[in-house]
Design an enzyme around this catalytic site. Structure first.
Site, PDB file in Angstrom:
ATOM      1  N   GLU A  79      -4.408  -6.103  -4.809  1.00  0.00           N
ATOM      2  CA  GLU A  79      -5.867  -6.088  -4.942  1.00  0.00           C
ATOM      3  C   GLU A  79      -6.323  -4.660  -5.262  1.00  0.00           C
ATOM      4  O   GLU A  79      -5.772  -3.695  -4.717  1.00  0.00           O
ATOM      5  CB  GLU A  79      -6.492  -6.530  -3.619  1.00  0.00           C
ATOM      6  CG  GLU A  79      -8.016  -6.559  -3.632  1.00  0.00           C
ATOM      7  CD  GLU A  79      -8.597  -6.943  -2.276  1.00  0.00           C
ATOM      8  OE1 GLU A  79      -9.687  -7.527  -2.264  1.00  0.00           O
ATOM      9  OE2 GLU A  79      -7.949  -6.664  -1.245  1.00  0.00           O
ATOM     10  N   LYS A 178     -12.747 -13.916  -4.973  1.00  0.00           N
ATOM     11  CA  LYS A 178     -12.593 -13.675  -3.531  1.00  0.00           C
ATOM     12  C   LYS A 178     -13.829 -14.165  -2.775  1.00  0.00           C
ATOM     13  O   LYS A 178     -14.956 -13.789  -3.105  1.00  0.00           O
ATOM     14  CB  LYS A 178     -12.364 -12.189  -3.282  1.00  0.00           C
ATOM     15  CG  LYS A 178     -12.095 -11.818  -1.833  1.00  0.00           C
ATOM     16  CD  LYS A 178     -11.842 -10.306  -1.720  1.00  0.00           C
ATOM     17  CE  LYS A 178     -11.531  -9.892  -0.288  1.00  0.00           C
ATOM     18  NZ  LYS A 178     -11.388  -8.424  -0.185  1.00  0.00           N
ATOM     19  N   CYS A 211      -6.607 -10.817   0.477  1.00  0.00           N
ATOM     20  CA  CYS A 211      -6.947  -9.889   1.561  1.00  0.00           C
ATOM     21  C   CYS A 211      -7.671 -10.554   2.735  1.00  0.00           C
ATOM     22  O   CYS A 211      -7.104 -11.415   3.403  1.00  0.00           O
ATOM     23  CB  CYS A 211      -7.734  -8.712   0.994  1.00  0.00           C
ATOM     24  SG  CYS A 211      -7.512  -7.202   1.946  1.00  0.00           S
TER      25      CYS A 211
HETATM   26  C1  LIG Z   1      -6.992  -5.621   9.157  1.00  0.00           C
HETATM   27  C2  LIG Z   1      -8.482  -5.693   9.096  1.00  0.00           C
HETATM   28  C3  LIG Z   1      -8.946  -7.096   8.795  1.00  0.00           C
HETATM   29  C4  LIG Z   1      -9.016  -5.301  10.453  1.00  0.00           C
HETATM   30  O1  LIG Z   1     -10.400  -5.341  10.504  1.00  0.00           O
HETATM   31  C5  LIG Z   1      -8.998  -4.697   8.069  1.00  0.00           C
HETATM   32  O2  LIG Z   1      -8.502  -3.429   8.361  1.00  0.00           O
HETATM   33  C6  LIG Z   1      -8.605  -5.080   6.648  1.00  0.00           C
HETATM   34  O3  LIG Z   1      -7.675  -4.588   6.075  1.00  0.00           O
HETATM   35  N1  LIG Z   1      -9.391  -5.998   6.077  1.00  0.00           N
HETATM   36  C7  LIG Z   1      -9.231  -6.532   4.787  1.00  0.00           C
HETATM   37  C8  LIG Z   1      -9.563  -5.454   3.787  1.00  0.00           C
HETATM   38  C9  LIG Z   1     -10.019  -5.938   2.449  1.00  0.00           C
HETATM   39  O4  LIG Z   1     -10.478  -7.047   2.212  1.00  0.00           O
HETATM   40  N2  LIG Z   1      -9.846  -4.959   1.548  1.00  0.00           N
HETATM   41  C10 LIG Z   1     -10.255  -5.062   0.218  1.00  0.00           C
HETATM   42  C11 LIG Z   1     -11.313  -4.106  -0.134  1.00  0.00           C
HETATM   43  S1  LIG Z   1     -11.146  -2.470   0.556  1.00  0.00           S
END
Ligand SMILES: CC(C)(CO)[C@@H](O)C(=O)NCCC(=O)NCCS
Length: 506
Positions: A79, A178, A211
């Site tokens: 991603e 998404k 994600c």
């Molecule tokens: C692990 C978690 C869920 C903890 O709150 C949080 O650290 C995490 O990586 N969430 C998903 C990140 C995401 O969607 N990123 C894409 C754009 S930056």
């Protein structure tokens, strides 16, 4: 021959051909890519945006060629892997392309201008076609709209965080927007409805999401349980959070809990704590990578079963509460105390002895542990913990967690704080809980954020237990339960909608 006979013959023939082409196993690759980020936070020209994306695609092309040479049928890239994540709605715009619905049957490599300017889709398509490999990537989609659509944002377009898949001919075969955006992703819109995207290949049925999606029911759980996919494609930009949500830990647990393959390609950025990719199966990781020290990405290769599903009614085949509801509580003299895992207040009980039985309860959840440490160090404290409640500050979703956890120090007030190393091995553990859900993800994490392939199992009565003790010191053993039906409605979805409407009226 009567027409009906001809039809039957054709069908039989088609099936025979399909079966001859179908394979029991396939080689897959995930590539943990160190994204080259834009050098400015200001809006750039479309040419400058493309130049940056081409630098990233140069690296991805190397990975795709290497994957094809190793015999891989499919490669997953991360991603935000082509332009990064530091954007506003405005500054990401020059990076976006109109991505059509795959039903238009489009090979961008051979017909690049059919839907307007699309250099990124063209190059991805050509890389798939020239190397005869499925290529999975994450890019941005833009869809113009106007005031005839009451939800149209004020700037006249929807912008989506989008996964695309090109087949071995370079044809666009899947597009996924998404659904569960993470908090900072204000450059993108929420799609109106969740999309359940699948496609068939000779090496199994595939589904795709991205994600933060993995923590929710739609579309992730629906793809695995109702649409019965074999393998999930999972581009991600995951920020590791100990003790329960490091990438390899949770993603391997999800594959096990749902009984499917999960091909997880994470972005590599140590400053953002993004590392940890893998090819995860219902039986554990076939291959994984976690490295918070180097700046380098990594290509991961593994051979996987094309039909890994354990049974059609998995995960309902495991009764996660069966054992725990059948045993008496080990109450005894064990005192419990509250402790915070980030903002969640757990109920903990210290494992004072080298071996024993413990129970801790919180609300509807009781957790049982039987354990034996190989050595009881004076420098380390372990606890059994239970949590039953809503997690999250903005987006609130319901967790039920039973965990055996190493505390950060011997001070009990540090239990639940992140800790990356340990010294204590366990001769055995057996953890279970009175879960009110079928959706429980079994995690075992060793010192140094390492997984434990082949060293533990889940019994059909819901016990998560070691097979022959742990080969490395233990950080945590966790049954991570999700009660999707108790989740609160997504507050940001309506907030951003109102926000856009208000901007339009101004
Ligand atoms: C692990 C978690 C869920 C903890 O709150 C949080 O650290 C995490 O990586 N969430 C998903 C990140 C995401 O969607 N990123 C894409 C754009 S930056």
């Amino acid at each position: 021959m009567a027409p009906s006979q001809t039809l039957v013959c054709a069908a039989v023939l088609a099936l025979a051909v399909l079966q001859a082409l179908a394979s029991d196993t396939f080689i897959a690759v995930v590539y943990e890519h160190t994204v080259i980020l834009p050098r400015t936070i200001h809006k750039v020209s479309p040419d400058d945006a493309l130049a940056l994306m081409n630098r990233n695609m140069d690296v991805l092309e190397g990975a795709i060629k290497e994957a094809a040479q190793q015999g891989a049928r499919i490669i997953v890239t991360p991603e935000d892997g082509i332009y990064g994540w530091v954007f506003t709605r405005e500054t990401i715009y020059p990076y976006l392309e109109d991505i059509p619905d795959p039903e238009v049957n489009w090979i961008p490599c051979t017909d690049p201008t059919r839907f307007g300017r699309a250099p990124v889709q063209e190059r991805l398509s050509c890389m798939a076609r020239n190397n005869s490999i499925y290529v999975v990537a994450n890019i941005g989609d833009k869809k113009p709209c106007n005031s005839s659509d009451p939800k149209c944002p004020s700037d006249g377009r929807y912008q989506y965080n989008t996964d695309v898949v090109f087949d071995t001919e370079g044809k666009l075969v899947a597009r996924y927007h998404k659904y569960n955006l993470f908090r900072q992703e204000t450059q993108f819109n929420y799609p109106k409805e969740p999309e359940f995207i699948t496609f068939e290949t000779p090496f199994g049925k595939f589904g795709i999401f991205t994600c933060f999606d993995i923590l929710f029911r739609e579309p992730a759980v629906v793809l695995a349980t109702e649409l019965q996919v074999d393998t999930v494609l999972f581009p991600t930009a995951w920020m590791n959070v100990l003790p329960f949500l490091t990438a390899v830990e949770f993603h391997s647990a999800w594959a096990m809990g749902m009984g499917v393959n999960l091909l997880s390609a994470n972005t590599h950025n140590t400053i953002m704590s993004m590392t940890g990719s893998g090819l995860f199966t219902p039986h554990g990781p076939a291959m994984y990578y976690y490295n918070s020290k180097t700046k380098e990405g990594r290509l991961l290769v593994a051979e996987l079963s094309a039909r890994p599903r354990l049974s059609p009614n998995y995960p309902a085949a495991v009764n996660w509460s069966s054992y725990a509801t059948s045993v008496k509580n080990y109450s005894g003299e064990n005192k419990t105390f509250p402790g915070a895992v980030r903002r969640d207040i757990f109920t903990f009980s210290e494992l004072k002895h080298k071996a024993g039985n413990h129970t801790v309860c919180q609300k509807d959840l009781c957790c049982h542990l039987t354990y034996q440490m190989s050595n009881k160090s004076k420098d380390e404290v372990y606890v059994l913990g239970a949590f039953d409640g809503l997690h999250g500050s903005v987006i609130k979703y319901h967790w039920q967690i039973c965990t055996l956890l190493k505390c950060k120090s011997t001070d009990l007030s540090t239990c639940g704080q992140p800790s990356e190393t340990a010294q204590t091995k366990f001769a055995m553990f057996s953890l279970s809980g009175t879960f009110g859900t079928n959706y429980v993800f079994p995690e075992v994490l060793y010192s140094g954020v390492q997984l434990a392939p082949g060293e533990f199992e889940v019994l059909s009565d819901g016990r998560l237990q070691s097979k022959n003790g742990t080969s490395k010191p233990l950080l945590t053993v966790t049954l991570f339960g999700r009660c999707y039906e108790k989740d609160l409605p997504h507050p940001l979805r309506s907030f951003l909608f109102l926000h856009n409407k208000k901007r339009k009226q101004l």
